[in-house]
Design an enzyme around this catalytic site. Structure first.
Site, PDB file in Angstrom:
ATOM      1  CG  HIS A   9      30.563   2.431  76.678  1.00  0.00           C
ATOM      2  ND1 HIS A   9      30.580   3.782  76.935  1.00  0.00           N
ATOM      3  CD2 HIS A   9      29.791   2.275  75.566  1.00  0.00           C
ATOM      4  CE1 HIS A   9      29.852   4.418  76.034  1.00  0.00           C
ATOM      5  NE2 HIS A   9      29.366   3.534  75.185  1.00  0.00           N
ATOM      6  CG  HIS A  51      30.996   7.592  69.756  1.00  0.00           C
ATOM      7  ND1 HIS A  51      30.427   8.857  69.799  1.00  0.00           N
ATOM      8  CD2 HIS A  51      30.077   6.752  70.293  1.00  0.00           C
ATOM      9  CE1 HIS A  51      29.235   8.774  70.363  1.00  0.00           C
ATOM     10  NE2 HIS A  51      28.987   7.514  70.663  1.00  0.00           N
TER      11      HIS A  51
HETATM   12  O1  G3P Z   1      26.242   0.148  72.185  1.00  0.00           O
HETATM   13  C1  G3P Z   1      25.857   0.792  73.348  1.00  0.00           C
HETATM   14  C2  G3P Z   1      26.328   2.225  73.419  1.00  0.00           C
HETATM   15  O2  G3P Z   1      27.658   2.282  73.015  1.00  0.00           O
HETATM   16  C3  G3P Z   1      25.500   3.137  72.573  1.00  0.00           C
HETATM   17  O3  G3P Z   1      25.821   4.482  72.727  1.00  0.00           O
HETATM   18  O4  G3P Z   1      26.802   6.568  71.891  1.00  0.00           O
HETATM   19  O5  G3P Z   1      28.118   5.136  73.411  1.00  0.00           O
HETATM   20  O6  G3P Z   1      27.716   4.437  71.075  1.00  0.00           O
HETATM   21  P1  G3P Z   1      27.172   5.163  72.251  1.00  0.00           P
HETATM   22 MG    MG Z   2      28.575   2.479  71.070  1.00  0.00          MG
END
Ligand code: G3P
Ligand code: MG
Length: 240
Positions: A9, A51
């Site tokens: 992630h 992000h």
């Molecule tokens: O793509 C999955 C996840 O990354 C979505 O949430 O806020 O971490 O981008 P976020």
């Molecule tokens: Mg994401």
């Protein structure tokens, strides 16, 4: 579409500053075969990996990404907020990340994360870069987004690249939305899911992936329900 169970992630953001080249390298080092990262436009329409809409949390700077030119963004330190060892780590461009993925032989979920009001432009530019420059040696990527406008634009621009809808508040309307957007998968906040819901989603032919799962016991449960992959900050906590 087949993806490995473990997807890093924002790279491996439990170990390195999110959405940086260092974070992607770390994910590879920890054994992840795929990573996820977020794409957002600078003021001058460069596709950067970032992000938040604001620069504060990960660069300590005031201002919004969408109002800052790439020249300024690229000089920011996006590493030392996480740990001094990462001081000087930059915000990368999508093009740089794609080059690194080729070098590391990693697959990716490319999340389209538009700043408010920039959904169409972000998806347009991101999808075209992915379509035109994705290395042939890598597995086909997935374009994902919380934004329906972004997913519709990605479909127009790069119809052959599979798409996934991200959902985090509720799963209301998942079937209609996936169908309308012609997505191949649902990516959801794992707390929203139970076994019955998973079964229903899988039964109509969609792939299911969950974020952000950092506990092995929960991952095990989700895999037993048929979830194909989890997005995790700690790829090292899980064995395939
Ligand atoms: O793509 C999955 C996840 O990354 C979505 O949430 O806020 O971490 O981008 P976020
Ligand atoms: Mg994401």
């Amino acid at each position: 579409m087949k993806t490995p169970r473990i997807i890093g992630h924002r790279g491996a953001c439990g170990h390195a500053p999110e959405n940086t080249l260092a974070s992607i390298r770390k994910a590879a080092e920890l054994g992840a075969e795929w990573v996820e990262f977020d794409t957002m436009l600078s003021a001058d329409n460069r596709v950067a990996i970032f992000h938040d809409e604001t620069l504060k949390r990960t660069t300590g700077t005031h201002g919004n990404v969408a109002e800052t030119n790439w020249d300024s963004l690229q000089s920011l330190d996006a590493g030392s907020w996480f740990d001094d060892a990462f001081r000087g780590e930059n915000i990368p461009l999508l093009s740089e990340v794609i080059q690194l993925l080729e070098e590391l032989e990693m697959g990716a979920v490319v999340e389209i994360k538009p700043s408010r009001g920039h959904d169409i432009q972000t998806a347009h530019l991101c999808a075209n870069i992915v379509k035109d420059t994705w290395p042939r040696s890598l597995p086909t990527p997935i374009l994902s987004s919380f934004s329906e406008q972004a997913l519709m634009t990605a479909r127009e621009q790069a119809p052959d690249i599979p798409r996934a809808l991200n959902m985090w508040r509720s799963l209301d309307g998942w079937q209609e939305r996936l169908q309308q957007l012609d997505c191949e998968a649902l990516h959801c906040q794992h707390d929203l899911l139970d076994e019955a819901q998973s079964t229903a989603i899988l039964a109509v032919g969609y792939d299911l992936r969950c974020f952000t799962v950092n506990e092995p016991a929960r991952a095990h449960e989700l895999f037993n329900w048929g979830v194909s992959s989890i997005f995790t900050d700690f790829p090292d906590r899980f064995s395939e």
